[in-house]
Write a protein that holds these residues in place. Structure first.
Motif, PDB file in Angstrom:
ATOM      1  N   ARG A 278       0.846  -1.190   0.000  1.00 16.70           N
ATOM      2  CA  ARG A 278       0.000   0.000   0.000  1.00 16.70           C
ATOM      3  C   ARG A 278       0.883   1.242   0.000  1.00 16.70           C
ATOM      4  N   LEU A 279       0.432   2.261  -0.667  1.00 14.81           N
ATOM      5  CA  LEU A 279       1.175   3.512  -0.735  1.00 14.81           C
ATOM      6  C   LEU A 279       1.443   4.051   0.667  1.00 14.81           C
ATOM      7  N   SER A 280       0.507   3.861   1.570  1.00  8.79           N
ATOM      8  CA  SER A 280       0.633   4.366   2.940  1.00  8.79           C
ATOM      9  C   SER A 280       1.843   3.794   3.678  1.00  8.79           C
ATOM     10  N   GLU A 281       2.355   2.657   3.223  1.00  8.07           N
ATOM     11  CA  GLU A 281       3.533   2.063   3.845  1.00  8.07           C
ATOM     12  C   GLU A 281       4.789   2.875   3.553  1.00  8.07           C
ATOM     13  N   TYR A 282       4.716   3.745   2.545  1.00  6.20           N
ATOM     14  CA  TYR A 282       5.883   4.509   2.117  1.00  6.20           C
ATOM     15  C   TYR A 282       5.752   6.012   2.389  1.00  6.20           C
ATOM     16  N   VAL A 283       4.531   6.461   2.635  1.00 14.67           N
ATOM     17  CA  VAL A 283       4.326   7.867   2.995  1.00 14.67           C
ATOM     18  C   VAL A 283       4.767   8.046   4.445  1.00 14.67           C
ATOM     19  N   LYS A 284       5.687   8.963   4.672  1.00 15.83           N
ATOM     20  CA  LYS A 284       6.282   9.154   5.997  1.00 15.83           C
ATOM     21  C   LYS A 284       5.442  10.127   6.824  1.00 15.83           C
ATOM     22  N   PRO A 285       4.824   9.658   7.910  1.00 13.20           N
ATOM     23  CA  PRO A 285       4.002  10.548   8.748  1.00 13.20           C
ATOM     24  C   PRO A 285       4.840  11.654   9.369  1.00 13.20           C
ATOM     25  N   GLY A 286       4.260  12.844   9.473  1.00 14.60           N
ATOM     26  CA  GLY A 286       4.951  13.953  10.111  1.00 14.60           C
ATOM     27  C   GLY A 286       5.995  14.633   9.243  1.00 14.60           C
ATOM     28  N   ALA A 287       6.105  14.222   7.976  1.00 15.07           N
ATOM     29  CA  ALA A 287       7.093  14.822   7.068  1.00 15.07           C
ATOM     30  C   ALA A 287       6.407  15.244   5.776  1.00 15.07           C
ATOM     31  N   TYR A 288       7.092  16.083   5.031  1.00 10.30           N
ATOM     32  CA  TYR A 288       6.599  16.421   3.698  1.00 10.30           C
ATOM     33  C   TYR A 288       6.956  15.279   2.752  1.00 10.30           C
ATOM     34  N   ASN A 289       6.004  14.886   1.933  1.00  8.36           N
ATOM     35  CA  ASN A 289       6.193  13.782   0.997  1.00  8.36           C
ATOM     36  C   ASN A 289       5.888  14.253  -0.424  1.00  8.36           C
ATOM     37  N   MET A 290       6.537  13.600  -1.389  1.00 11.04           N
ATOM     38  CA  MET A 290       6.229  13.882  -2.778  1.00 11.04           C
ATOM     39  C   MET A 290       5.928  12.585  -3.519  1.00 11.04           C
ATOM     40  N   LEU A 291       4.820  12.577  -4.250  1.00  9.02           N
ATOM     41  CA  LEU A 291       4.481  11.463  -5.127  1.00  9.02           C
ATOM     42  C   LEU A 291       4.805  11.894  -6.547  1.00  9.02           C
ATOM     43  N   GLU A 292       5.764  11.216  -7.172  1.00  8.90           N
ATOM     44  CA  GLU A 292       6.176  11.557  -8.536  1.00  8.90           C
ATOM     45  C   GLU A 292       5.715  10.448  -9.478  1.00  8.90           C
ATOM     46  N   PHE A 293       4.752  10.750 -10.329  1.00 12.47           N
ATOM     47  CA  PHE A 293       4.227   9.773 -11.278  1.00 12.47           C
ATOM     48  C   PHE A 293       5.005   9.895 -12.589  1.00 12.47           C
ATOM     49  N   TRP A 294       5.469   8.760 -13.105  1.00 12.64           N
ATOM     50  CA  TRP A 294       6.329   8.778 -14.275  1.00 12.64           C
ATOM     51  C   TRP A 294       6.223   7.456 -15.036  1.00 12.64           C
ATOM     52  N   ALA A 295       7.034   7.303 -16.090  1.00 13.71           N
ATOM     53  CA  ALA A 295       7.104   6.037 -16.843  1.00 13.71           C
ATOM     54  C   ALA A 295       8.445   5.984 -17.559  1.00 13.71           C
ATOM     55  N   SER A 296       8.942   4.779 -17.772  1.00 12.32           N
ATOM     56  CA  SER A 296      10.255   4.612 -18.408  1.00 12.32           C
ATOM     57  C   SER A 296      10.252   5.097 -19.850  1.00 12.32           C
ATOM     58  N   TRP A 297       9.095   5.006 -20.523  1.00  5.39           N
ATOM     59  CA  TRP A 297       9.001   5.389 -21.936  1.00  5.39           C
ATOM     60  C   TRP A 297       8.777   6.891 -22.134  1.00  5.39           C
ATOM     61  N   CYS A 298       8.645   7.623 -21.046  1.00  4.79           N
ATOM     62  CA  CYS A 298       8.338   9.057 -21.100  1.00  4.79           C
ATOM     63  C   CYS A 298       9.637   9.868 -21.083  1.00  4.79           C
ATOM     64  N   SER A 299       9.978  10.491 -22.211  1.00  3.39           N
ATOM     65  CA  SER A 299      11.228  11.265 -22.298  1.00  3.39           C
ATOM     66  C   SER A 299      11.279  12.419 -21.313  1.00  3.39           C
ATOM     67  N   PRO A 300      10.207  13.225 -21.176  1.00  2.00           N
ATOM     68  CA  PRO A 300      10.250  14.307 -20.181  1.00  2.00           C
ATOM     69  C   PRO A 300      10.450  13.783 -18.760  1.00  2.00           C
ATOM     70  N   CYS A 301       9.888  12.593 -18.480  1.00  2.00           N
ATOM     71  CA  CYS A 301      10.075  11.993 -17.148  1.00  2.00           C
ATOM     72  C   CYS A 301      11.549  11.683 -16.907  1.00  2.00           C
ATOM     73  N   ARG A 302      12.169  11.073 -17.904  1.00  2.00           N
ATOM     74  CA  ARG A 302      13.575  10.712 -17.762  1.00  2.00           C
ATOM     75  C   ARG A 302      14.432  11.986 -17.684  1.00  2.00           C
ATOM     76  N   GLY A 303      14.021  13.013 -18.410  1.00  2.00           N
ATOM     77  CA  GLY A 303      14.760  14.259 -18.371  1.00  2.00           C
ATOM     78  C   GLY A 303      14.695  14.957 -17.032  1.00  2.00           C
ATOM     79  N   GLU A 304      13.654  14.693 -16.244  1.00  2.00           N
ATOM     80  CA  GLU A 304      13.478  15.318 -14.939  1.00  2.00           C
ATOM     81  C   GLU A 304      14.249  14.590 -13.845  1.00  2.00           C
ATOM     82  N   ILE A 305      14.646  13.347 -14.082  1.00  2.00           N
ATOM     83  CA  ILE A 305      15.261  12.527 -13.032  1.00  2.00           C
ATOM     84  C   ILE A 305      16.581  13.083 -12.502  1.00  2.00           C
TER      85      ILE A 305
END
Length: 403
Positions: A278-305
């Protein structure tokens, strides 16, 4: 005699009450005979073809067969290559406007007409369209925000040159990029305010529906659910049956899912071990979290890494990063993670565009990120590069000094 007078009077009254339809008389100096002109209603998706004709002696005419219940938002398309069967190879020009049940005049030099697809220089000002009161209202709004829009566009182009293009080569001009972003954010706030004020003042116009739809799409996770509802409840009852209202309602419903202040959606994903988690297992309580949605075939995604790697190195202890791929092939995802050296949390929704990422987070395109506060509520979304750095700096303060 009285009977004849009555018949004539009745005929005149009936003529006066005949439903009116749109008529567009067009003049396109420089256009060749045989160019095809098409008019589409783009109120809803997919577009609906209303009429088509062929240019003769640099002129054309389009005319409706039925009265519009509401003014329609339309796209007039000129096909300069009507014999080309491959849509991707066609040369198309296009102009968007509001059409009323009136006689309208369209004028533009053929070589100055806006292109169908995006172009660096906006050519809409080259078109003259008269006879549509609704378009006149829309044009008045655009004129009122023209200076702000031009300043914003200039800053956006400067950002691309100063930050985005160098970042593709691994050069992060973060300080300069963040300065430009902060100026852009101030201008965007002014543009949004102008749109809200126009919508409130013209809550019975379809122009406000278009502006509301644009506003909802452009302010990703900036508006709360209450603000979205306030916007939607402000329209006059007379607009409720307009076809564009249906589109605005769909957009508002999507935006409610990721509105500012909404708690993140806990979904089931795969980890690198192939386990369902579950996503909740990785969201850290009491901290700021970021969810970054991406894909290996997406050039802009790879460019942002590379930028994300830098962000993780500087703020990883205080800013919990979780990348969620929508790759459907496990091998593609894992290979990309390894190639890019992504050391932060890695999860995958292997159902792709039909999975919980698309449904629960309304992610229709990647890359796309959402930032969560220490309580797991959405702070903002849809930011990248120096835009994301500005958000992180504002949230973490001194802890983000190294950006």
């Amino acid at each position: 005699m009285k009977l004849l007078y009555f018949i004539v009077l009745t005929g005149l009254c009936m003529a006066c009450h005949q439903p009116r339809v749109y008529r567009i008389n067009g003049s396109l100096p420089g256009a060749l005979d045989g160019y095809v002109v098409k008019l589409y209603n783009i109120d809803t998706y997919p577009d609906v073809l209303l009429d088509s004709t062929v240019i003769k002696d640099e002129k054309f005419q389009l005319e409706g067969t039925r009265t519009f219940e509401y003014p329609k938002y339309c796209r007039l398309v000129v096909d300069m290559t009507p014999d080309e069967p491959d849509q991707r190879k066609k040369t198309l020009k296009a102009y968007r406007f509001f059409a009323d049940n009136t006689a309208m005049e369209f004028q533009c030099q053929m070589d100055s007409m806006p292109a169908y697809y995006w172009e660096a220089v906006n050519k809409e000002h080259n078109v003259t369209l008269t006879g549509s009161p609704t378009q006149d209202l829309y044009q008045a709004y655009k004129t009122s925000v023209q200076e702000l829009s031009e300043r914003y566009t200039a800053l956006r182009n400067e950002y691309l040159e100063v930050y985005h293009v160098p970042a593709l080569d691994g050069i992060l001009n973060t300080e300069k990029g963040m300065k430009i972003v902060r100026e852009m954010n101030m201008l965007k706030a002014q543009l949004n305010k102008a749109a809200f004020e126009f919508i409130k003042a013209h809550n019975n116009s379809v122009v406000s529906l278009l502006l509301a739809n644009n506003l909802l799409n452009s302010t990703q996770s900036e508006m709360t659910v209450e603000e979205i509802d306030g916007l939607m409840n402000g329209f006059a009852p007379a607009l409720q049956n307009a076809s564009m209202m249906g589109e605005v309602k769909k957009t508002a419903e999507r935006m409610r899912c990721v509105a500012r202040g909404v708690t993140y959606h806990d979904i089931v994903l795969k980890n690198l071990k192939g386990e369902n988690v579950r996503l909740s297992e990785y969201v850290k309580p009491g901290a700021y979290n970021m969810l970054e949605f991406w894909a290996s075939w997406c050039s802009p995604c790879r460019g942002e890494i590379p930028h994300l790697r830098h962000l993780y190195e500087v703020c990883g202890k205080d800013f919990n990063m979780i990348s969620v791929s929508i790759d459907e092939r496990d091998t593609d995802w894992k290979k990309a993670v390894q190639e890019e050296g992504m050391q932060w949390h890695q999860l995958c929704d292997q159902k792709g565009r039909k999975g919980p990422v698309a449904i629960e987070y309304q992610v229709s395109g990647v890359p796309y990120c959402i930032v969560l506060d220490p309580e797991g509520k959405i702070v903002c979304g849809g930011v990248r590069g120096a835009e994301l750095d500005v958000v992180v700096q504002d949230l973490l303060g001194e802890k983000a000094k190294g950006l």
